[in-house]
Design an enzyme around this catalytic site. Structure first.
Site, PDB file in Angstrom:
ATOM      1  N   PHE B 115      35.562  65.072  -2.463  1.00  0.00           N
ATOM      2  CA  PHE B 115      35.435  65.924  -1.203  1.00  0.00           C
ATOM      3  C   PHE B 115      34.056  66.904  -1.682  1.00  0.00           C
ATOM      4  O   PHE B 115      34.065  67.425  -2.810  1.00  0.00           O
ATOM      5  CB  PHE B 115      36.319  66.437  -1.281  1.00  0.00           C
ATOM      6  CG  PHE B 115      36.468  67.754   0.327  1.00  0.00           C
ATOM      7  CD1 PHE B 115      36.010  67.174   1.760  1.00  0.00           C
ATOM      8  CD2 PHE B 115      36.844  69.014  -0.367  1.00  0.00           C
ATOM      9  CE1 PHE B 115      35.629  68.249   2.613  1.00  0.00           C
ATOM     10  CE2 PHE B 115      36.733  70.098   1.161  1.00  0.00           C
ATOM     11  CZ  PHE B 115      35.756  69.616   1.913  1.00  0.00           C
ATOM     12  N   GLN B 116      33.104  67.049  -0.654  1.00  0.00           N
ATOM     13  CA  GLN B 116      32.142  68.168  -1.103  1.00  0.00           C
ATOM     14  C   GLN B 116      30.921  67.486  -2.277  1.00  0.00           C
ATOM     15  O   GLN B 116      30.933  68.250  -2.918  1.00  0.00           O
ATOM     16  CB  GLN B 116      32.340  69.359  -1.553  1.00  0.00           C
ATOM     17  CG  GLN B 116      33.249  70.195   0.693  1.00  0.00           C
ATOM     18  CD  GLN B 116      33.108  71.119   0.700  1.00  0.00           C
ATOM     19  OE1 GLN B 116      33.448  72.024  -0.609  1.00  0.00           O
ATOM     20  NE2 GLN B 116      33.329  71.530   2.116  1.00  0.00           N
ATOM     21  N   LYS B 165      32.894  72.464 -11.804  1.00  0.00           N
ATOM     22  CA  LYS B 165      34.315  73.130 -10.839  1.00  0.00           C
ATOM     23  C   LYS B 165      35.252  73.646 -12.043  1.00  0.00           C
ATOM     24  O   LYS B 165      35.801  74.663 -12.763  1.00  0.00           O
ATOM     25  CB  LYS B 165      35.468  72.294 -10.453  1.00  0.00           C
ATOM     26  CG  LYS B 165      36.648  73.148  -9.531  1.00  0.00           C
ATOM     27  CD  LYS B 165      36.837  73.541  -8.629  1.00  0.00           C
ATOM     28  CE  LYS B 165      37.874  74.872  -8.532  1.00  0.00           C
ATOM     29  NZ  LYS B 165      38.207  75.910  -7.631  1.00  0.00           N
ATOM     30  N   MET B 482       2.530  77.441  18.458  1.00  0.00           N
ATOM     31  CA  MET B 482       1.356  76.875  17.485  1.00  0.00           C
ATOM     32  C   MET B 482       0.754  74.867  17.771  1.00  0.00           C
ATOM     33  O   MET B 482       0.115  74.109  17.795  1.00  0.00           O
ATOM     34  CB  MET B 482       1.638  76.779  16.336  1.00  0.00           C
ATOM     35  CG  MET B 482       0.460  76.308  15.063  1.00  0.00           C
ATOM     36  SD  MET B 482      -1.036  76.996  15.578  1.00  0.00           S
ATOM     37  CE  MET B 482      -1.137  78.243  14.580  1.00  0.00           C
TER      38      MET B 482
HETATM   39  C1  LIG Z   1      11.657  74.157  10.195  1.00  0.00           C
HETATM   40  C2  LIG Z   1      10.040  73.601  11.088  1.00  0.00           C
HETATM   41  N1  LIG Z   1      10.085  72.848  12.407  1.00  0.00           N
HETATM   42  C3  LIG Z   1       8.787  72.532  12.823  1.00  0.00           C
HETATM   43  C4  LIG Z   1       8.334  72.902  12.416  1.00  0.00           C
HETATM   44  C5  LIG Z   1       6.534  72.751  12.973  1.00  0.00           C
HETATM   45  N2  LIG Z   1       6.356  73.684  13.589  1.00  0.00           N
HETATM   46  C6  LIG Z   1       5.128  74.561  12.994  1.00  0.00           C
HETATM   47  S1  LIG Z   1       4.339  76.447  14.254  1.00  0.00           S
HETATM   48  C7  LIG Z   1       5.770  76.072  15.277  1.00  0.00           C
HETATM   49  C8  LIG Z   1       5.917  76.530  16.536  1.00  0.00           C
HETATM   50  C9  LIG Z   1       6.743  77.847  16.499  1.00  0.00           C
HETATM   51  O1  LIG Z   1       7.042  78.351  17.128  1.00  0.00           O
HETATM   52  P1  LIG Z   1       6.844  79.846  17.890  1.00  0.00           P
HETATM   53  O2  LIG Z   1       8.273  80.065  16.455  1.00  0.00           O
HETATM   54  O3  LIG Z   1       7.859  80.378  18.884  1.00  0.00           O
HETATM   55  O4  LIG Z   1       6.074  80.647  16.765  1.00  0.00           O
HETATM   56  P2  LIG Z   1       4.327  80.671  17.882  1.00  0.00           P
HETATM   57  O5  LIG Z   1       3.564  79.736  17.557  1.00  0.00           O
HETATM   58  O6  LIG Z   1       4.976  80.392  19.701  1.00  0.00           O
HETATM   59  O7  LIG Z   1       3.976  81.861  17.511  1.00  0.00           O
HETATM   60  C10 LIG Z   1       6.491  74.181  14.985  1.00  0.00           C
HETATM   61  C11 LIG Z   1       7.316  73.552  15.879  1.00  0.00           C
HETATM   62  C12 LIG Z   1       7.903  74.012  10.852  1.00  0.00           C
HETATM   63  N3  LIG Z   1       7.007  74.481  10.569  1.00  0.00           N
HETATM   64  N4  LIG Z   1       8.482  74.420  10.377  1.00  0.00           N
END
Ligand SMILES: Cc1ncc(C[n+]2csc(CCOP(=O)(O)OP(=O)(O)O)c2C)c(N)n1
Ligand SMILES: [Mg+2]
Lengths: 165, 574
Positions: B115-116, B165, B482
């Site tokens: 477990f775990q 553990k 982005m």
């Molecule tokens: C954990 C994770 N999943 C996906 C990405 C891909 N990614 C890079 S920027 C972004 C958008 C971020 O959106 P937001 O936080 O609203 O910032 P904004 O660009 O709108 O300022 C994504 C999905 C990432 N960097 N990290």
């Protein structure tokens, strides 16, 4: 280009998997890998045969060196060295003709027959990779190869140069 | 006289005390309950209970980035440990020292799918500097001491320690010995640069006519910013920082030409492209800096100083490699400059600066204000003004991160805390919490987006429990900005899953967690409401700023182009 790397590292649980993990994670090639403790049981020695250009080799050596468990790494192919590999091979030897041929080729390659069964001979040969390849080729022309196992190469530098702590 | 005996759990806590640890960031579970009991029975170390183990790693990480002290994480076996993986990878990519203590099932059950049970050492192998399994409880103190030593020397990084553990339970006891002055035959990081290489480097620097100093996170990690500033002033050279290196020299220093790379300034990237000598200090020629490596600075002689030999000539060939601690090497470079009685080549420098000033005059880091819609850049500028440029700015990942890097000039190292290498959304809030714990009297900002903040929003609860009044500034563009920007530029504007519907009411959300929520809707209320938010010192404030959702981050390197091939506006190339 083919290279033989010799690595001296701490004989700790997980140290081998770090080496293997590094090679797969960074897409480095492993042709063969052997590992065993040294005369000092706290140390292991690994020999890796790999292929790569100078740039890749430089990264491999640096990356391996960076692992915390690794004490030393050296590229044996950079200087004069001795390379050996062990081959154990089971060959079909059913009749006089094939038995004679197996014996003859084994002698030429300075191997030895180490076991015989009703229909098979087991042969041991040592040498560098080229020699073992040639032996396997020669045998496959004469008889059937039932099973073959190669140890992977080990190597050591010629002369005074030594890999030790 | 009989020696005093301790359980493994007590040894863990005693070892951490001996190493002067103040905080443990963690979350309990079956395999580590003995350690939690040992924590309960002492008062030297404070345990911070997060709401998700990923946040514990980021919080420890933020604490470390702000202070330079090694962060400690404690998680239970199985899901607790696997929840740490993203945080470990984040620390690994940015070379942040961290020690993660993970529970494990009892030794006799390892391998039985108990477990775990997960092989956390195996799971984390490619993203740690090193890891340890404990086999004997007497080894625990020295393993922890080694973990700290490895994490915090050479090129820093995370170290995982797995504690089964049966090593922790009250039935098993042993003597406590710890060697805090660690020596290892297999690990001796280089300190000083090779004198021959230093001489070569200086000879090249002295002959340069268009020198650029390019520095990265190594300067921050080595606390080398004073020496760096001295060197830059001595040479009167232009200096550019990577995203990780911001604050390595003051963002308002006259020799600072801005960040370089994908969203760097045009003048920084142009200077790199036209340099005859590049002095790289604690930077690693990341692909977000170089753009197309085949077109990268073909005419420059590259001097590369780094503590990690694997970083040198990995992506870009270094003509003069120097392995060593960057603060020590900078000192060696200055000593050598003294030794040869260096005076700058005034004529060459004047010409070089004239050229750079011309690129600077194009003002690549700029935007057009809109009377009505709030521009995200505007928010960062207002933040800078209100906090006197002195805040710790902890960022999530996305457009908001780039706007913060571009529009908030950092006076000092460690002020700018972001996940540069891994780009981990969800990093910002817990990292800000870690910085706030270290510096309760400073402004600590979490700059975030509507996407990122939701990746560790549960930590608002931790903030209430431990009274961590960070200011969260969310540049809410109702989208994964982005991603959407890339879709606009590369995928003909097909916004596949980059639009956020059903966003929560962030003001009410903050309030329901016991905090203050403020929404800002119009440009004309930005200054006042933001000032109000920063005037609330005792409570966490969540500022939800509705910004122009169509804004892009510029400048931006043209894909596969040279380092200085950049879009400066929508459809405009420099
Ligand atoms: C954990 C994770 N999943 C996906 C990405 C891909 N990614 C890079 S920027 C972004 C958008 C971020 O959106 P937001 O936080 O609203 O910032 P904004 O660009 O709108 O300022 C994504 C999905 C990432 N960097 N990290
Ligand atoms: Mg967004």
């Amino acid at each position: 280009m083919r290279r033989i790397l010799a690595i001296l590292l701490e004989n700790e649980p997980g140290s081998l998997s770090r080496i293997v993990g590094l090679f797969s994670q960074r897409a480095f090639n492993i042709e063969s890998l052997t590992v065993a403790p040294t005369e000092d049981p706290s140390l292991s020695r690994i020999t890796i045969a790999t292929v790569g250009d100078d740039r890749v080799l430089e990264q491999i050596i640096k990356q391996v060196n960076k692992l915390i468990d690794v004490i030393k790494i050296t590229d044996l192919t950079e200087r004069k060295h001795v390379e050996r590999e062990l081959l154990l091979i089971k060959l079909l030897a059913m009749n006089d003709k094939s038995r004679t041929e197996v014996k003859r080729i084994t002698d030429i390659f300075r191997g030895s027959i180490i076991d015989i069964g009703k229909q098979v001979y087991t042969v041991q040969v040592t040498g560098d990779a080229d020699k073992l390849n040639a032996f396997i080729d020669a045998m496959s022309n004469e008889t059937e190869i039932i099973e073959a196992v190669r140890s992977g190469c080990v190597g050591i530098a010629r002369g005074e140069k030594a890999l030790r702590i | 006289m009989t020696k005093e005996l301790y359980t493994g759990a007590e040894m863990v806590v005693k070892a951490l005390s001996a190493l002067k640890v103040k905080y443990i960031f963690g979350y309990p579970g079956g395999s580590v309950l003995d350690i939690y009991d040992a924590i309960f029975n002492q008062n030297e170390i404070e345990h911070i209970l997060v709401r998700h183990e990923q946040a514990a790693t980021h919080m420890a990480d933020g604490y470390t980035r702000a202070t330079g002290e090694v962060g400690v994480v404690l998680a239970t076996s199985g899901p607790g440990a696997t929840n740490c993986v993203t945080g470990i990878a984040t620390a690994y990519m940015d070379s942040i020292p961290m020690v993660v203590l993970s529970g494990q099932v009892a030794t006799n059950m390892i391998g039985d799918d108990a477990f775990q049970e997960t092989d956390i050492v195996g799971c984390s192998r490619p993203i740690v500097k090193h890891s340890f399994n404990c086999r004997k409880l007497e080894d625990i103190p020295n393993i922890i001491a080694k973990a700290f030593y490895i994490a915090n020397t050479g090129r820093p990084g995370p170290v995982v320690v797995e504690l089964p553990k049966d090593m922790l339970i009250p039935q098993n006891k042993g003597e406590f010995h710890i060697e805090t002055d660690v020596k290892m035959r297999s690990y001796n990081p280089t300190v000083k640069g090779h004198p021959k290489q230093i001489k070569k480097a200086v000879k090249t620097i002295v002959q340069a006519e268009r020198l650029v100093v390019y520095t990265g996170g190594g300067i921050v990690l080595a606390d080398a910013s004073e020496q760096l500033t001295e060197l830059v002033e001595r040479l009167n050279a232009p200096i550019t920082n990577t995203l990780m290196g911001l604050g390595g020299i003051s963002g308002t220093h006259p020799n600072f030409i801005g960040m370089l790379g994908m969203h760097g300034s045009l003048e920084a990237n142009r200077s790199m492209a036209n340099a005859d000598v590049i002095l790289a200090l604690g930077a690693r020629f990341d692909d977000r800096v170089t753009n197309n490596v085949k077109k990268f600075c073909p005419n420059a002689t590259i001097i590369h100083v780094d503590i990690d030999p694997t970083s040198i000539s990995k992506t870009i060939n270094a003509h003069i490699p120097v392995v060593g601690l960057v603060d020590k090497v900078i000192q060696q470079l200055m000593d050598e400059l003294d030794a040869i009685d260096f005076t700058p080549n005034k004529e060459a420098l004047d010409n070089w600066w004239q050229q750079i000033d011309q690129w600077r005059s194009l003002k690549s880091i700029s935007y057009e204000a809109d009377g009505d819609k709030i521009k995200p850049q505007q928010v960062v500028e207002a933040m800078y003004e209100i906090t006197n440029g002195e805040a710790y700015v902890c960022s999530d990942v996305g457009q908001h991160q780039m706007f913060a890097a571009q529009y908030y000039p950092f006076a000092k190292p460690r002020q700018w805390i972001n996940s540069g290498g891994l780009g981990t959304m969800g990093f910002g809030l817990p990292a800000a919490m870690g910085a706030k714990i270290a510096f309760p009297d400073s402004h600590v900002i979490c700059i975030t987006g509507d996407g990122s903040i939701q990746m560790n929003i549960q930590e608002l609860s931790t903030c209430l429990q431990y009274n961590l009044p960070v200011v969260i500034v969310s540049l809410n563009n109702r989208s994964l900005g982005m991603v959407r920007q890339w879709q606009d530029m590369i995928y003909d504007g097909r916004h596949s899953s980059s639009y956020m519907e059903s966003l929560p009411d962030f003001v009410k959300l903050a309030e329901s967690y016991g905090h203050v929520g403020i929404q800002i809707n119009h440009a004309d209320e930005l200054q006042d409401k933001l000032t109000e938010a920063f005037s609330i010192k005792k409570r966490l404030v969540f500022v939800d700023v509705l910004v122009d959702e169509t804004e892009h981050v510029y400048p931006m390197q043209v894909r596969h182009g040279a380092v200085d091939e950049m879009w400066t506006r929508k459809g405009v190339k420099a």
